[in-house]
Enzyme design. Sequence first.
Site, PDB file in Angstrom:
ATOM      1  N   GLU A  71       0.849  -1.204   0.000  1.00  0.00           N
ATOM      2  CA  GLU A  71       0.000   0.000   0.000  1.00  0.00           C
ATOM      3  C   GLU A  71       0.876   1.242   0.000  1.00  0.00           C
ATOM      4  O   GLU A  71       0.607   2.204  -0.735  1.00  0.00           O
ATOM      5  CB  GLU A  71      -0.923  -0.013   1.225  1.00  0.00           C
ATOM      6  CG  GLU A  71      -1.961  -1.125   1.160  1.00  0.00           C
ATOM      7  CD  GLU A  71      -2.674  -1.346   2.484  1.00  0.00           C
ATOM      8  OE1 GLU A  71      -3.890  -1.541   2.455  1.00  0.00           O
ATOM      9  OE2 GLU A  71      -2.022  -1.356   3.543  1.00  0.00           O
TER      10      GLU A  71
ATOM     11  N   ASP B  95     -10.832 -10.074   4.926  1.00  0.00           N
ATOM     12  CA  ASP B  95     -11.193 -11.407   5.431  1.00  0.00           C
ATOM     13  C   ASP B  95     -12.319 -11.246   6.436  1.00  0.00           C
ATOM     14  O   ASP B  95     -12.680 -10.126   6.801  1.00  0.00           O
ATOM     15  CB  ASP B  95      -9.965 -12.055   6.092  1.00  0.00           C
ATOM     16  CG  ASP B  95      -9.440 -11.219   7.249  1.00  0.00           C
ATOM     17  OD1 ASP B  95      -9.915 -11.412   8.370  1.00  0.00           O
ATOM     18  OD2 ASP B  95      -8.573 -10.343   7.027  1.00  0.00           O
TER      19      ASP B  95
HETATM   20  N1  ADE Z   1      -6.225  -7.104   9.456  1.00  0.00           N
HETATM   21  C1  ADE Z   1      -6.804  -7.732   8.413  1.00  0.00           C
HETATM   22  N2  ADE Z   1      -7.469  -8.828   8.827  1.00  0.00           N
HETATM   23  C2  ADE Z   1      -7.307  -8.882  10.161  1.00  0.00           C
HETATM   24  C3  ADE Z   1      -7.730  -9.789  11.156  1.00  0.00           C
HETATM   25  N3  ADE Z   1      -8.448 -10.857  10.833  1.00  0.00           N
HETATM   26  N4  ADE Z   1      -7.356  -9.549  12.446  1.00  0.00           N
HETATM   27  C4  ADE Z   1      -6.616  -8.463  12.748  1.00  0.00           C
HETATM   28  N5  ADE Z   1      -6.177  -7.592  11.850  1.00  0.00           N
HETATM   29  C5  ADE Z   1      -6.522  -7.790  10.565  1.00  0.00           C
END
Ligand code: ADE
Length: 252
Positions: A13, A218
Amino acid sequence: MGRLAIMAAMPQELQTLLDAMPDETRVRRAGPDFWVGHWEGRELVVVLSGIGKVAAATTATLLLTEFQATQILFVGVAGGLGADVQVGDVVVATELLQHDMDASPLFPRFEIPGQGLSRLPTHTALSNAVAAAATQALATGSGRRTTHALDALATQRDARVHQGLIVSGDRFVSSASESTALRQALPDALAVEMEGAALAQVCHDFGVPFAVVRTISDRADDTAHVDFGRFIDEVARHVALDIVRGTLRHGS
Ligand code: ADE
């Protein structure tokens, strides 16, 4: 207008932002490389945040004390917690909380000892400008351009922008049991990440406006790590670039 600082969570990024800036100069202070320059007629300083709350707090403090940043915008990815917060969506924080802060029974769970607060609000005008830029980014380019790239996104409805609570802690949340526990403890949390609430605390102490925007990579469950790197390369870095550009163009 002062100098806007951009903190990027991931190297991809950061690099995407640097590639778009015409004139950046590197300055090293206490570890991180800071990149000072201009973009869209605005003075900028861009830096890799570092992962976790301590790294983010150190970087934010340096931005304020060594680089005279007058506003800070954090761009990165997060795990989705809210029921309708899906991979590819964007969450703009209205407030941030440390989900792993717990000095109970001395203080209520989540409260920052000495501050009497657990939730720290972001700057409304800056956050609204970021949300408008995110809406534009998803409608016109970055979100859609890449939807074919990830199977998870191919079947998904159009990506959306949400505004609300983001929670932070020094853990990558990668099990359904942990994200379920977070949802139970903090039912209005939209997303979980590892830095935003630390930036919030530093900016709150210094009285400096800030905003946090996260693309959902996610669902903070057992598969949270699977497509993580690919998602940043193929989706998140493009979304971050469009959001920063849009925020610079349309007011911050
Ligand atoms: N950043 C992106 N996904 C995450 C997650 N599952 N837990 C903590 N930080 C994150």
